[in-house]
Scaffold this motif. Structure first.
Motif, PDB file in Angstrom:
ATOM      1  N   PRO A  31      -2.659  17.565 -12.938  1.00  0.00           N
ATOM      2  CA  PRO A  31      -2.043  15.847 -13.338  1.00  0.00           C
ATOM      3  C   PRO A  31      -0.233  15.982 -13.438  1.00  0.00           C
ATOM      4  N   MET A  32      -0.077  15.001 -12.567  1.00  0.00           N
ATOM      5  CA  MET A  32       1.006  14.434 -12.591  1.00  0.00           C
ATOM      6  C   MET A  32       2.251  13.403 -13.582  1.00  0.00           C
ATOM      7  N   GLU A  33       2.334  13.408 -13.549  1.00  0.00           N
ATOM      8  CA  GLU A  33       3.486  11.858 -14.314  1.00  0.00           C
ATOM      9  C   GLU A  33       3.296  10.863 -13.301  1.00  0.00           C
ATOM     10  N   PRO A  34       3.125   9.528 -14.001  1.00  0.00           N
ATOM     11  CA  PRO A  34       3.592   8.515 -12.206  1.00  0.00           C
ATOM     12  C   PRO A  34       5.060   8.778 -11.654  1.00  0.00           C
ATOM     13  N   CYS A  35       4.679   8.630 -10.121  1.00  0.00           N
ATOM     14  CA  CYS A  35       5.439   9.580  -9.364  1.00  0.00           C
ATOM     15  C   CYS A  35       4.887   8.719  -8.050  1.00  0.00           C
ATOM     16  N   ASP A  36       6.711   8.535  -6.599  1.00  0.00           N
ATOM     17  CA  ASP A  36       6.016   9.321  -5.789  1.00  0.00           C
ATOM     18  C   ASP A  36       5.899  10.242  -5.297  1.00  0.00           C
ATOM     19  N   VAL A  37       4.824  10.657  -4.895  1.00  0.00           N
ATOM     20  CA  VAL A  37       4.285  12.283  -5.392  1.00  0.00           C
ATOM     21  C   VAL A  37       4.178  12.788  -3.887  1.00  0.00           C
ATOM     22  N   ARG A  38       5.139  14.253  -3.811  1.00  0.00           N
ATOM     23  CA  ARG A  38       5.050  14.632  -2.750  1.00  0.00           C
ATOM     24  C   ARG A  38       4.021  15.712  -2.330  1.00  0.00           C
ATOM     25  N   HIS A  39       3.059  16.520  -1.078  1.00  0.00           N
ATOM     26  CA  HIS A  39       2.867  16.929  -1.646  1.00  0.00           C
ATOM     27  C   HIS A  39       3.426  18.978  -1.801  1.00  0.00           C
ATOM     28  N   ASP A  40       2.728  18.996  -1.385  1.00  0.00           N
ATOM     29  CA  ASP A  40       3.075  20.903  -1.850  1.00  0.00           C
ATOM     30  C   ASP A  40       2.725  22.090  -1.027  1.00  0.00           C
ATOM     31  N   GLU A  41       3.474  22.732  -0.182  1.00  0.00           N
ATOM     32  CA  GLU A  41       3.174  23.133   1.128  1.00  0.00           C
ATOM     33  C   GLU A  41       1.878  24.502   0.060  1.00  0.00           C
ATOM     34  N   THR A  64       0.855  -1.512  -0.116  1.00  0.00           N
ATOM     35  CA  THR A  64      -0.022  -0.589  -0.295  1.00  0.00           C
ATOM     36  C   THR A  64       1.003   1.517  -0.102  1.00  0.00           C
ATOM     37  N   HIS A  65       2.202   1.241  -0.496  1.00  0.00           N
ATOM     38  CA  HIS A  65       3.118   2.611  -0.883  1.00  0.00           C
ATOM     39  C   HIS A  65       2.438   3.344  -0.966  1.00  0.00           C
ATOM     40  N   HIS A  66       1.356   3.590  -2.756  1.00  0.00           N
ATOM     41  CA  HIS A  66       1.158   4.607  -2.903  1.00  0.00           C
ATOM     42  C   HIS A  66      -0.401   5.529  -2.940  1.00  0.00           C
ATOM     43  N   THR A  67      -1.890   5.364  -3.652  1.00  0.00           N
ATOM     44  CA  THR A  67      -2.419   5.564  -3.388  1.00  0.00           C
ATOM     45  C   THR A  67      -3.445   4.963  -2.547  1.00  0.00           C
ATOM     46  N   VAL A 109      -2.941 -11.454 -17.659  1.00  0.00           N
ATOM     47  CA  VAL A 109      -2.520 -10.623 -16.927  1.00  0.00           C
ATOM     48  C   VAL A 109      -3.828  -9.489 -16.402  1.00  0.00           C
ATOM     49  N   VAL A 110      -3.910  -8.901 -15.293  1.00  0.00           N
ATOM     50  CA  VAL A 110      -4.175  -8.622 -14.698  1.00  0.00           C
ATOM     51  C   VAL A 110      -3.418  -6.945 -15.166  1.00  0.00           C
ATOM     52  N   ASN A 111      -3.853  -6.384 -15.819  1.00  0.00           N
ATOM     53  CA  ASN A 111      -2.906  -5.253 -15.185  1.00  0.00           C
ATOM     54  C   ASN A 111      -3.971  -3.853 -14.284  1.00  0.00           C
ATOM     55  N   ALA A 112      -3.283  -3.800 -12.927  1.00  0.00           N
ATOM     56  CA  ALA A 112      -3.655  -3.017 -11.723  1.00  0.00           C
ATOM     57  C   ALA A 112      -3.142  -2.250 -11.547  1.00  0.00           C
ATOM     58  N   ALA A 113      -1.802  -1.595 -12.043  1.00  0.00           N
ATOM     59  CA  ALA A 113      -0.287  -0.928 -11.955  1.00  0.00           C
ATOM     60  C   ALA A 113      -1.778   0.646 -12.127  1.00  0.00           C
ATOM     61  N   GLY A 114      -2.220   0.861 -11.512  1.00  0.00           N
ATOM     62  CA  GLY A 114      -2.470   2.278 -10.821  1.00  0.00           C
ATOM     63  C   GLY A 114      -2.108   3.200 -11.793  1.00  0.00           C
ATOM     64  N   ALA A 115      -1.439   4.377 -12.160  1.00  0.00           N
ATOM     65  CA  ALA A 115      -1.039   5.599 -11.972  1.00  0.00           C
ATOM     66  C   ALA A 115       0.232   5.008 -13.051  1.00  0.00           C
ATOM     67  N   TRP A 116       0.435   3.765 -13.397  1.00  0.00           N
ATOM     68  CA  TRP A 116       1.166   3.337 -13.850  1.00  0.00           C
ATOM     69  C   TRP A 116       0.688   2.074 -15.560  1.00  0.00           C
TER      70      TRP A 116
END
Length: 353
Positions: free
Chosen positions: A262-272, A36-39, A193-200
């Protein structure tokens, strides 16, 4: 028995794996060390039936039945806890609120239109001069996301399925015998193959030389602030134009600007800046007087071009199944989407016999 490879160990992939493992040999691969690292691990975690694309409402109602009464032994405690959700509007947003009330009161979900006074009685922090009324969904509920996800993990393993973390797919090929997924330390053969890769999701499709469906990951910011004893019983409160929301979360209050950047797939960080915008908006419309933030984070919610979920087999590539684009409703719809995935896969297999 057919083997199914599920790419992605978040709530979408693990729920599909659970329902598929009743009838198939299932292997789940997750690129990260934690499933559960991402979303999935960054959600506001509320079930409310009036949220999400209209096409997904049947999955929402199907999922509610599962969460209210999960199979015996799947979870150690209830998945849902009563909360409620209150949609509110300023005087300049009255027309928008009226249109939402008309749309939702004609649906299958129990909702109640509230006057300004009724909304303030429910949530006294709402400013009278910034409020025209609201719409209450009383049956909305907090979701124990960790409990739900771990229940699916438990079910997969109980059914003999395998779950591999730190197993990023690097190649995805197909030959006459089916699919071959290559990771850093193994090769996995499968029929489906089940593609459940979310943003990827489109990245995984590209490995299989399948055209992208046009997924757009969007950042959603959230943060925690101190909460009063009284406010812990409030519903989730959100602005009808999706400008902000807040909800009690234990001894804290979870807040958000309801952003969709909108973002590219990534380990997203918040913006202050997004945190500051949310504080300003919430303080304008309420008397909460937020001054300090205890923690903040962000997650990616992934959308297909039409806003609905992409679920089903790729027409021109045998055995490649899409399960992406949940658009922020993936957790509350996960049981229904998992059941639908298993149903479609089983129907296809029967048709191929």
């Amino acid at each position: 028995m057919a083997r199914i490879l599920v790419i992605g160990g978040g709530i979408a992939g693990i729920s599909a794996a659970y329902f598929l493992s009743d009838t198939h040999e299932v292997v789940v691969v997750e690129a990260e060390k934690i499933l559960t690292h991402h979303t999935t691990g960054r959600s506001a975690a509320l079930f409310f039936a009036t949220y999400g694309h209209p096409d997904l409402r049947p999955l929402t109602h199907l999922s509610r039945g599962f969460m209210d009464a999960p199979p015996e032994g799947l979870t150690d405690s209830p998945i849902l806890t009563p909360r409620g959700a209150l949609n509110v509007a300023r005087p300049d947003q009255k027309d928008l609120l009226d249109s939402v009330i008309r749309a939702e009161t004609d649906g299958a979900t129990v909702v109640t239109a509230l006057t300004r006074e009724e909304a303030i009685e429910l949530v006294p922090a709402l400013r009278r001069d910034r409020l025209v009324g609201g719409l209450l969904e009383p049956d909305a509920a907090d979701i124990d996301v960790a409990g739900l996800h771990q229940g699916f993990v438990r079910g997969v393993r109980r059914n003999g399925g395998a779950i591999r973390t730190e197993s990023r797919v690097q190649r995805l090929d197909r030959d006459s015998r089916g699919w071959i997924a290559t990771t850093a330390d193994s090769t996995i053969r499968s029929d489906v193959v089940v593609n459940a890769a979310g943003a990827w999701g489109d990245v995984v499709a590209a490995m299989a030389e399948i055209p992208p469906v046009g997924l757009t990951p969007k950042r959603r910011t959230a943060f925690m602030v101190p909460a009063s004893e009284v406010s812990r019983k409030w519903p989730l409160v959100f602005n009808v134009a999706h400008e902000w929301y807040f909800k009690p979360d234990g001894v804290q209050m979870l807040c958000s600007p309801a952003d969709e950047t909108p973002m590219e797939p990534c380990d997203v960080r918040h913006d202050e800046l997004d945190v500051a915008i949310a504080i300003e908006r919430i303080n304008e419309d309420t008397t909460l007087g937020i001054r300090s933030v205890r923690s903040a984070w962000a997650g990616l919610r992934t959308f297909a071009p039409d806003g609905s979920m992409v679920i089903g087999f790729e027409p021109d590539s045998k055995g490649f199944f899409w399960l992406v684009g949940q658009g922020g409703a993936g957790i509350q719809n996960s049981p229904g989407a998992g059941m639908l995935t298993a149903s479609i896969v089983n129907d296809r297999e029967m048709a191929d016999v």
